[in-house]
Design an enzyme around this catalytic site. Structure first.
Site, PDB file in Angstrom:
ATOM      1  N   GLY A  75       0.762  -1.235   0.000  1.00 41.16           N
ATOM      2  CA  GLY A  75       0.000   0.000   0.000  1.00 41.16           C
ATOM      3  C   GLY A  75       0.791   1.281   0.000  1.00 41.16           C
ATOM      4  O   GLY A  75       0.353   2.277   0.578  1.00 41.16           O
ATOM      5  N   ASP A  76       1.959   1.301  -0.602  1.00 39.15           N
ATOM      6  CA  ASP A  76       2.762   2.515  -0.587  1.00 39.15           C
ATOM      7  C   ASP A  76       2.275   3.504  -1.639  1.00 39.15           C
ATOM      8  O   ASP A  76       2.475   3.314  -2.833  1.00 39.15           O
ATOM      9  CB  ASP A  76       4.243   2.173  -0.790  1.00 39.15           C
ATOM     10  CG  ASP A  76       4.837   1.566   0.465  1.00 39.15           C
ATOM     11  OD1 ASP A  76       4.921   2.288   1.453  1.00 39.15           O
ATOM     12  OD2 ASP A  76       5.172   0.380   0.456  1.00 39.15           O
ATOM     13  N   THR A  77       1.648   4.559  -1.174  1.00 41.39           N
ATOM     14  CA  THR A  77       1.000   5.545  -2.029  1.00 41.39           C
ATOM     15  C   THR A  77       1.117   6.916  -1.378  1.00 41.39           C
ATOM     16  O   THR A  77       1.101   7.032  -0.157  1.00 41.39           O
ATOM     17  CB  THR A  77      -0.485   5.197  -2.232  1.00 41.39           C
ATOM     18  OG1 THR A  77      -0.589   3.904  -2.841  1.00 41.39           O
ATOM     19  CG2 THR A  77      -1.192   6.212  -3.098  1.00 41.39           C
ATOM     20  N   VAL A  78       1.244   7.969  -2.194  1.00 35.77           N
ATOM     21  CA  VAL A  78       1.255   9.336  -1.671  1.00 35.77           C
ATOM     22  C   VAL A  78       0.029  10.075  -2.210  1.00 35.77           C
ATOM     23  O   VAL A  78      -0.533   9.711  -3.235  1.00 35.77           O
ATOM     24  CB  VAL A  78       2.536  10.095  -2.073  1.00 35.77           C
ATOM     25  CG1 VAL A  78       3.762   9.446  -1.454  1.00 35.77           C
ATOM     26  CG2 VAL A  78       2.684  10.181  -3.590  1.00 35.77           C
ATOM     27  N   SER A 118       1.631   6.049  -6.849  1.00 31.74           N
ATOM     28  CA  SER A 118       1.918   4.827  -6.108  1.00 31.74           C
ATOM     29  C   SER A 118       2.928   3.949  -6.820  1.00 31.74           C
ATOM     30  O   SER A 118       3.041   3.964  -8.052  1.00 31.74           O
ATOM     31  CB  SER A 118       0.629   4.036  -5.893  1.00 31.74           C
ATOM     32  OG  SER A 118       0.881   2.835  -5.197  1.00 31.74           O
TER      33      SER A 118
END
Length: 429
Positions: A397-400, A417
């Site tokens: 879930g690495d998202t900005v 992402s």
């Protein structure tokens, strides 16, 4: 006549006074047996303290997942740029300062609100799989399902195409101008925050190239150290000067493809050259007199719309958002939405999701009726649940996220992402 005692009280006198005082004390109050609604804010929670303070501006506002990105976006607005200019500038900066969560090698999705027309547009900046990525390709390499990491899992990166498409349609500055703050930070360096240092603590999965940047000497960067990435600065500068073609068919793309192909990826430069960002019609639901929008699949935003629709079907009147009852309903609604997401979110060109049915109020009411007082560990899709999701991708879930609003009222909501930390290309399978 009242006399004052001039001698100390005797023990017996003191006891009598204490007895008298005790007799005058009120009786213990009866316990409150009034039933507290699970939808009320708990008494030990102060709502104003539990909510983040509001921030507003007269001439515009920006928000981003790093202060350096927000500062860059603010400066764009201050110099007369619009919301799109600020959003792309912040997106590029985040690609530098939050490197494990997004970047040139990742994807982007965005919503645009035009204040003059009231129109909402959606931009899908995600890339497709390689043309060679057939079942036979993976079977020949002894893979029965898609790997979750490594070069075989990489798709064409779409974020850069979204930057260019957004500026071309609604921006007032060039791509080169928008990327300059990011180039400067990558080249000159920026101080690693405690948050970034914590995120970088476990970099054992990075390959040699990644380790040289984020864990030089084998030790992850610590808070306060300077993080430089001159190679990324060079790539961003080239993209700004040449345009997105530098990645999609040009020398930046060729360098990436050369690395990926050597690692076994089916991606070729032709896949990069064929890529374009897509302007699409946003999906939406009505809630509390408002229209809520998101980018349709292959974005996962439909899960948000379904969650809201299920919550509305359960009723919102008189329910505190901080109450345990409301939290329970939202969590259970989320599980139901994720089950449908895992079944239906796929390539919209080859396997389009049945949005009309998934967002139909009647269907969402049926899903809402499944929610009881007890939590349920697992949920199945509401229809056609024969789909086997045992091999579903498990990204972390690495998202900005970022948002910009300008003085005209135009607004941009944007996410980028890599799906998993540092994506797949830098991680050894």
């Amino acid at each position: 006549m009242i006399r004052l005692l001039a001698r100390p009280l005797t023990l017996a006198t003191s006891a009598l006074i204490l007895i008298a005082l005790g007799a005058c004390e009120p009786a213990e109050p009866e316990p409150d047996t009034t039933e507290v609604s699970p939808y009320e804010t708990p008494a030990d929670i102060d709502p104003p303290a539990a909510i983040r303070p509001e921030v507003s501006g007269v001439h515009g506002a920006v928000v981003a997942g790093h202060p350096l990105a927000a500062a860059a976006g603010y400066e764009v607005l201050r110099q007369g740029g619009n919301a799109v200019d600020a959003a792309v500038t912040m997106a590029a900066v985040l690609a530098v300062v939050r490197p494990h969560m997004n970047g040139v090698g990742g994807d982007a999705f965005a919503l645009f609100y035009d204040a003059a027309s009231g129109e909402v547009r959606a931009l899908n900046g995600s890339g497709r799989a390689a043309a060679l990525a057939t079942p036979e390709f993976f079977a020949e390499r002894e893979h029965e399902s898609m790997p979750g990491s490594g070069a075989l899992a990489v798709t064409v990166p779409g974020a850069v195409s979204a930057w260019a498409a957004a500026l071309e349609r609604s921006g007032t500055i060039s791509l080169d101008q928008a990327l300059r703050p990011a180039v400067r930070l990558a080249e000159e360096g920026f101080v690693a925050t405690h948050t970034l240092a914590e995120d970088l603590e476990d970099v054992s999965g990075l390959n040699e190239a990644g380790q040289s940047i984020y864990a030089p000497g084998g030790e992850a960067l610590r808070a306060g150290q300077l993080l430089r990435n001159p190679a990324l600065a060079g790539a961003l500068r080239r993209i700004g000067t040449v345009g997105p073609g530098a990645l999609y068919g040009g020398e930046v793309g060729e360098a990436l493809v050369e690395f990926l192909e050597a690692e076994g990826s089916p991606l070729r430069i032709e896949d990069f050259a064929a890529h374009e960002a897509d302007w699409v019609t946003p999906a939406g639901v009505d809630l509390l007199g408002r229209r809520i929008y998101t980018v349709p699949p292959n974005s996962q935003g439909i899960a948000v719309l379904q969650t809201l629709g299920i919550a509305a079907a359960l009723g919102l009147e008189g329910k505190s958002s901080l109450s345990p009852g409301m939290m329970h309903e939202l969590l259970e609604a989320r599980k139901l939405a994720f089950a449908d997401r895992d079944r239906w979110v796929a390539d919209p060109e080859t396997d389009p999701a049945p949005l009309d049915r998934l967002l139909d109020p009647g269907y969402l009411a049926e899903r809402a009726a499944l929610i009881a007082d007890e939590a349920v560990e697992e949920r199945e899709a509401g229809f056609d649940d024969a789909f086997d999701d045992d091999d579903a991708a498990e990204g972390d879930g690495d998202t900005v996220y970022l948002m910009a609003v300008d003085s005209e009222g135009n607004a941009v909501s944007w996410i980028q992402s890599l799906f998993s930390s540092f994506g797949s290309g830098l991680v050894d399978p």
